[in-house]
Enzyme design. Structure first.
Site, mmCIF file in Angstrom:
data_model
loop_
_atom_site.group_PDB
_atom_site.id
_atom_site.type_symbol
_atom_site.label_atom_id
_atom_site.label_comp_id
_atom_site.label_asym_id
_atom_site.label_seq_id
_atom_site.Cartn_x
_atom_site.Cartn_y
_atom_site.Cartn_z
ATOM 1 N N HIS A 1 48.320 45.322 32.838
ATOM 2 C CA HIS A 1 49.594 45.773 33.392
ATOM 3 C C HIS A 1 50.323 44.673 34.159
ATOM 4 O O HIS A 1 51.556 44.709 34.252
ATOM 5 C CB HIS A 1 49.379 46.976 34.325
ATOM 6 N N GLY A 2 49.599 43.740 34.731
ATOM 7 C CA GLY A 2 50.284 42.699 35.482
ATOM 8 C C GLY A 2 49.321 41.676 36.040
ATOM 9 O O GLY A 2 48.120 41.931 36.200
#
Length: 461
Positions: free
Chosen positions: A319-320
């Protein structure tokens, strides 16, 4: 250009659908697919022309690698590792190199950290789609697609921005016979209207309040802190699921049915059930290509716990790039470990209690997911778990600001059928047409800037 912009809705989409229909009817399915491919590349290029070369290069290299992946051949295993590694390195260079170099710089290993790079559109999604195809190709479960089919599979614009993560076995048969019909067009417009309404009316309205709150997360009263967490939880859900709905609706214009990606996740009564409902295609990918290959739950409780943690940590990193995302993955990994252990004891938890505990984990987990730093996450957690009982009141800091959107969002997320259920009930009749027209009218008014929330609704935490 994204789905909720005027240029996309009023220029790109009508031109693409019209050109596809004309080419498909006059020249056949091959011409229709050529139009879809060209439109998808134009869509991608309008975002960043330089990154178009990254996408095209990835497709060419992966086509060559996939051609060499033949089950039973002595080189296949090594070639698969090299192919998967190359795709993950490409993702890592753009998404994680700056973060990792910053960590090494802080540890004194590097003399300087690398600057952050602009992320190619959809690279996280098309990397996982490509990895799944390569793995299945090596297992003998996928035919060689060829460069043009592979290019359309990767670049198909409805699912390129924010997913869902599509599987080659679901997509390619549909793309090979893509065609427009009145029934699919009506259903697609209905689903598009749902997604557009969710994104621009609910999510974008809540975004103002969550942005203000997370910019100043320290020292909030207890109630305000939980309102902030709930505001972001609903904003994220309606933003992400809204985009997924728009993608699903857009694909239906071409006779393609994308997999469901959100199935009322905030109705879940356990963390495991939450992950069967939230970002379904990511959960399926992680289960099929990470958790099960690690051994799944077949090697005892300890190994199962390790596999769950590793899988969710990978989900967080996907996700990041940042410690906050790693922490978020660890929270959900630990919650899944506890969930499996509890289920192993054979104890049945009351549904209401299970829902409350699940939502507590989810809301607390969204804090580091959204926070700018671990310090900001800790500050908001401190307010949520031990803040004062005082409620800030008055126009400059009350709970009334996000209330209309919170109530509408909570009602839609917890009490209403989800978009998949509504789409299954859809029939092109007058009542459904009225619902579609109403949602589109309100959403388009927001897009065009004709409706603004009244001033007194603006809220500062």
């Amino acid at each position: 250009m994204v789905f909720s912009t005027v240029g996309f809705l009023f220029v790109f989409l009508p031109l693409t659908v019209g050109a596809f229909v004309a080419a498909r009817r006059c020249l056949g399915v091959g011409a229709g697919l050529a139009v879809l491919t060209a439109a998808s590349l134009a869509f991608y290029g309008m975002w960043n022309q330089g990154h178009l070369a990254v996408l095209l290069g990835s497709v060419v290299v992966n086509c060559v690698l996939a051609a060499g992946l033949m089950p039973g051949r002595p080189w296949t295993r090594a070639l698969l590792w090299a192919a998967v590694g190359a795709n993950l390195l490409l993702l890592g260079w753009f998404k994680y190199a700056a973060f990792l170099s910053g960590v090494l710089f802080s540890a004194g290993v590097l003399g300087a950290a690398l600057p952050a790079r602009a992320l190619p559109l959809g690279i996280s999604f098309f990397t996982f789609q490509t990895v799944a195809y390569l793995v299945d190709r090596a297992r003998g479960l996928a035919p060689h697609m060829g460069p043009w089919r592979h290019l359309l599979f990767i670049s198909f614009f409805p699912q390129l921005v924010a997913g869902p993560i599509v599987h080659h076995s679901e997509m390619m048969p549909q793309l090979d016979r893509a065609r427009a019909s009145a029934a699919d067009g009506a259903a697609g417009l209905f689903i598009l209207a749902i997604g557009l309404f969710k994104k621009v009316v609910i999510a974008d309205s809540l975004a103002y309040y969550s942005d203000v709150g997370f910019a100043n997360p320290a020292g909030l009263p207890l109630i305000n802190a939980w309102v902030l967490a709930g505001t972001y939880a609903l904003q994220l859900y309606f933003d992400f699921s809204g985009y997924s709905d728009m993608a699903t609706g857009l694909a239906r214009f071409f006779g393609v049915r994308l997999p469901a990606n959100f199935l009322s996740p905030y109705k879940a009564t356990s963390v495991a059930a939450f992950w069967r409902r939230w970002h379904v295609t990511l959960s399926e990918f992680l289960k099929r290509y990470v958790y099960i290959p690690l051994g799944g739950s077949r090697a005892g409780a300890t190994r199962t716990a390790v596999n769950l943690m590793l899988t969710m940590l990978l989900g967080g990193i996907w996700h990041g790039a940042g410690w906050t995302f790693i922490l978020w993955g660890a929270i959900h990994g630990a919650a899944l470990v506890v969930n499996h252990a509890w289920r192993g004891l054979g104890v049945v938890m009351p549904a209401a209690l299970g829902w409350g505990l699940t939502m507590a984990v989810v809301l607390l987990g969204w804090v580091p997911f959204r926070a700018e730093s671990l310090a900001d996450a800790a500050a908001l957690w401190e307010s949520m778990l031990g803040g004062s009982g005082e409620i800030v009141r008055g126009y400059d800091g009350n709970l009334l600001g996000p209330a209309p959107y919170l109530l509408a969002g909570a009602a839609a997320a917890l009490a209403c059928p989800n978009s998949v259920e509504l789409a299954e009930r859809f029939r092109p009749t007058l009542p459904w047409a009225l619902w579609t027209g109403g949602m589109l009218a309100v959403a388009l008014a927001y897009v065009l800037g004709r409706i603004e929330p009244p001033e007194f609704l603006y809220y500062e935490f």
